[in-house]
Structure formats: C-alpha cells, structure tokens
Design an enzyme around this catalytic site. Sequence first.
Site, PDB file in Angstrom:
ATOM      1  N   THR A   1       4.630  -7.604   8.594  1.00  0.00           N
ATOM      2  CA  THR A   1       4.566  -8.552   7.485  1.00  0.00           C
ATOM      3  C   THR A   1       5.942  -9.044   7.038  1.00  0.00           C
ATOM      4  O   THR A   1       6.952  -8.372   7.219  1.00  0.00           O
ATOM      5  CB  THR A   1       3.862  -7.912   6.286  1.00  0.00           C
ATOM      6  OG1 THR A   1       4.504  -6.672   5.974  1.00  0.00           O
ATOM      7  CG2 THR A   1       2.391  -7.655   6.591  1.00  0.00           C
TER       8      THR A   1
ATOM      9  N   ILE B   1       4.221  -9.605  14.931  1.00  0.00           N
ATOM     10  CA  ILE B   1       5.200  -9.131  13.961  1.00  0.00           C
ATOM     11  C   ILE B   1       4.498  -8.368  12.846  1.00  0.00           C
ATOM     12  O   ILE B   1       3.297  -8.536  12.617  1.00  0.00           O
ATOM     13  CB  ILE B   1       5.999 -10.308  13.347  1.00  0.00           C
ATOM     14  CG1 ILE B   1       5.054 -11.307  12.679  1.00  0.00           C
ATOM     15  CG2 ILE B   1       6.874 -10.969  14.407  1.00  0.00           C
ATOM     16  CD1 ILE B   1       5.709 -12.423  11.883  1.00  0.00           C
TER      17      ILE B   1
ATOM     18  N   GLY C   1      -0.231 -11.657  13.690  1.00  0.00           N
ATOM     19  CA  GLY C   1       0.273 -12.424  12.557  1.00  0.00           C
ATOM     20  C   GLY C   1      -0.596 -13.635  12.299  1.00  0.00           C
ATOM     21  O   GLY C   1      -0.388 -14.693  12.888  1.00  0.00           O
TER      22      GLY C   1
ATOM     23  N   ILE D   1       0.830  -1.211   0.000  1.00  0.00           N
ATOM     24  CA  ILE D   1       0.000   0.000   0.000  1.00  0.00           C
ATOM     25  C   ILE D   1       0.861   1.256   0.000  1.00  0.00           C
ATOM     26  O   ILE D   1       0.546   2.249  -0.649  1.00  0.00           O
ATOM     27  CB  ILE D   1      -0.955   0.010   1.210  1.00  0.00           C
ATOM     28  CG1 ILE D   1      -1.815  -1.269   1.222  1.00  0.00           C
ATOM     29  CG2 ILE D   1      -1.832   1.257   1.196  1.00  0.00           C
ATOM     30  CD1 ILE D   1      -2.666  -1.457  -0.008  1.00  0.00           C
ATOM     31  N   GLY D   2       1.955   1.237   0.752  1.00  0.00           N
ATOM     32  CA  GLY D   2       2.842   2.397   0.783  1.00  0.00           C
ATOM     33  C   GLY D   2       2.441   3.465   1.776  1.00  0.00           C
ATOM     34  O   GLY D   2       2.693   4.653   1.569  1.00  0.00           O
TER      35      GLY D   2
ATOM     36  N   CYS E   1       7.788  -1.423   8.315  1.00  0.00           N
ATOM     37  CA  CYS E   1       7.002  -1.645   7.109  1.00  0.00           C
ATOM     38  C   CYS E   1       7.909  -1.972   5.923  1.00  0.00           C
ATOM     39  O   CYS E   1       8.793  -1.186   5.582  1.00  0.00           O
ATOM     40  CB  CYS E   1       6.167  -0.415   6.794  1.00  0.00           C
ATOM     41  SG  CYS E   1       4.935  -0.710   5.531  1.00  0.00           S
TER      42      CYS E   1
END
EC number: 1.3.1.14
Length: 309
Positions: A193, A191, A243, A71-72, A130
């Site tokens: 991703t 955690i 997670g 997604i950013g 991220c």
Amino acid sequence: MNRLQVELPGLSLKNPIIPASGCFGFGREYAQFYDLSVLGSIMIKATTEQPRYGNPTPRVAETPGGMLNAIGLQNPGLEKVMNSELPWLEQFDLPIIANVAGSQAEDYVAVAKEISKAPNVHALELNISCPNVKTGGIAFGTNPEIAADLTKRVKEVSEVPVYVKLSPNVANIVEIAKAIANAGADGLTMINTLLGMRLDLKTAKPILANRTGGLSGPAIKPVAIRMVHEVSQAVNIPIIGMGGIETAEDVIEFFYAGASAVAVGTANFIDPFVCPTIIEELPALLDELGFDHISECQGRSWKQTCHSR
C-alpha cells in the site's frame, strides 16, 4: 490444456489468481461462499512470532477509489497459525504462501524457519514494506542493503522459496528490487500500500487513530502497473503483481506489465466472489485478445517495445 496454469518457484498454480495477504484472513470467512480450491493459491494473513493485537481504532477509512487501513499486523501468532490455521487449510487443494512479518531480522528468521516446515506452505512472502507498523517493516523495505541482508538471512533457514513484498513508498523501487534479487530472492510481490492520510472535517484531526495508513484499491493501480513494468525489466525473477485489481482486464494489464501471477486485495471486501469471478472470465478474455495461454501476455508491453527497436 489448462490455459491459466502458471509455474513459479515452489508454486504450481492452476490459475494465477491469489487473494492478497491481509484481505482474506486465513480463508475461513470466504470458505462459506465458495470452495477455496478453485484459487491458484492463498497469501495468508501476516504471521509474527508472538500474537499482535494491532493498532487502536479507528483503523479503516474510505477514500475515493480505495481505502486506508492501519490494522497493525493483527494476528494470532506463529503457534496458533501452525497448530490451527494451516492444518485447517489442508482440506483444500492449494499451495499456501505464508506472509512473514517482524520488527527485527531475528523475528523474520524465527518465523520463517518454523512456518516453512508446514506441509502446505509452498512459499514465503516477506512483509518488509507494511507502512502502518511503528517499528520494523518500513525500514527493511526502504533500504536496499537492509532488505538484501534480510532476504539472505531468511533464505538460509527457509525450506521453501522466498518472495519479497516491495514497498512503493521509496524513491527508487528498481534499486531495491535488484538488491533483493541479487541476495537470492526467488520472486517479488508488488506493490504494497501507499502511505496516506485522511482528516476529519469537524475536528481537523486524522481519521485513523494511527494518523497514517496504507492506501489500497483501484486508486493505486496505475502506480502498481508502472512499478511492475519497471521492475520486471530489471530483474530475472518472477513478479506477483497487485494493487487495485478488480477484473479480468486488470489481470491482463498486470501481465502485460510483466507480472507472472496476481494477487487480489481490497476487492475481496467489496465482493467476496471477486476471485472466482475473475477466474471464470479470464478464458473468454484470452479468446477475445487472441491468446492461447495466459503466459503469452507476460511482459508483452515492453517485450514488444524491445522487439520493435
């Protein structure tokens, strides 16, 4: 007695179920399905100082047992979050955890200083991990010294406790967790991703425009359980585990590993009622397992091992 109540730094949670940042927006869509006040807390979408429009599309790809996203950190920016999103959330009986992101330490400090002043923000979550942002983020989360320095700088300006979100994309997550804890973090969330990729069969090119993305969903749960199990024995600050959580049984497994609360992410996209469903099912599961309170489950896997020795 509320069998699900959990007390953490800055957070008095009626239950340990928290929608994870990035999978719940600011709660507006989900409020159409149920009263958000039933939740323990909400980790709101990552906030940066200036608005971010995110990565080009496609940003999402399905995988067996999960999904990839790039997604950013798309978000409306600090000013709108402070003036619109957080005031809207005040109608709910919820302590808010504000997720803070940036490309350099000064960005984190600026956002943390302001957003921690909001009356319903009870804690911060530093997004230093991220994997789908080209600058910042990943560098902070993979270097113990840089992560510790950022933690100290944010702690100096924040008016609420600071939790740091750990990246699994590292060689030694315990080393990084210890550095962050020693720097004064009030807690950890983990955690984030796992870095992954999918290729198109016809073009042989990455499906995601960003090439790589963050893998989430049930596929990463065993990795998350292992890392929570390791880190919880190495630090003396609470962990919010996440997670691949989809069920009440998943929650108990994270507690056994050492978590004190949990965040539910990708499952919200599949079933908007997943969080209230888990909350409803937990008491019966505690009965089945013979526990009076969910806190009795915390760290049970390794605490039993230590006792048996």
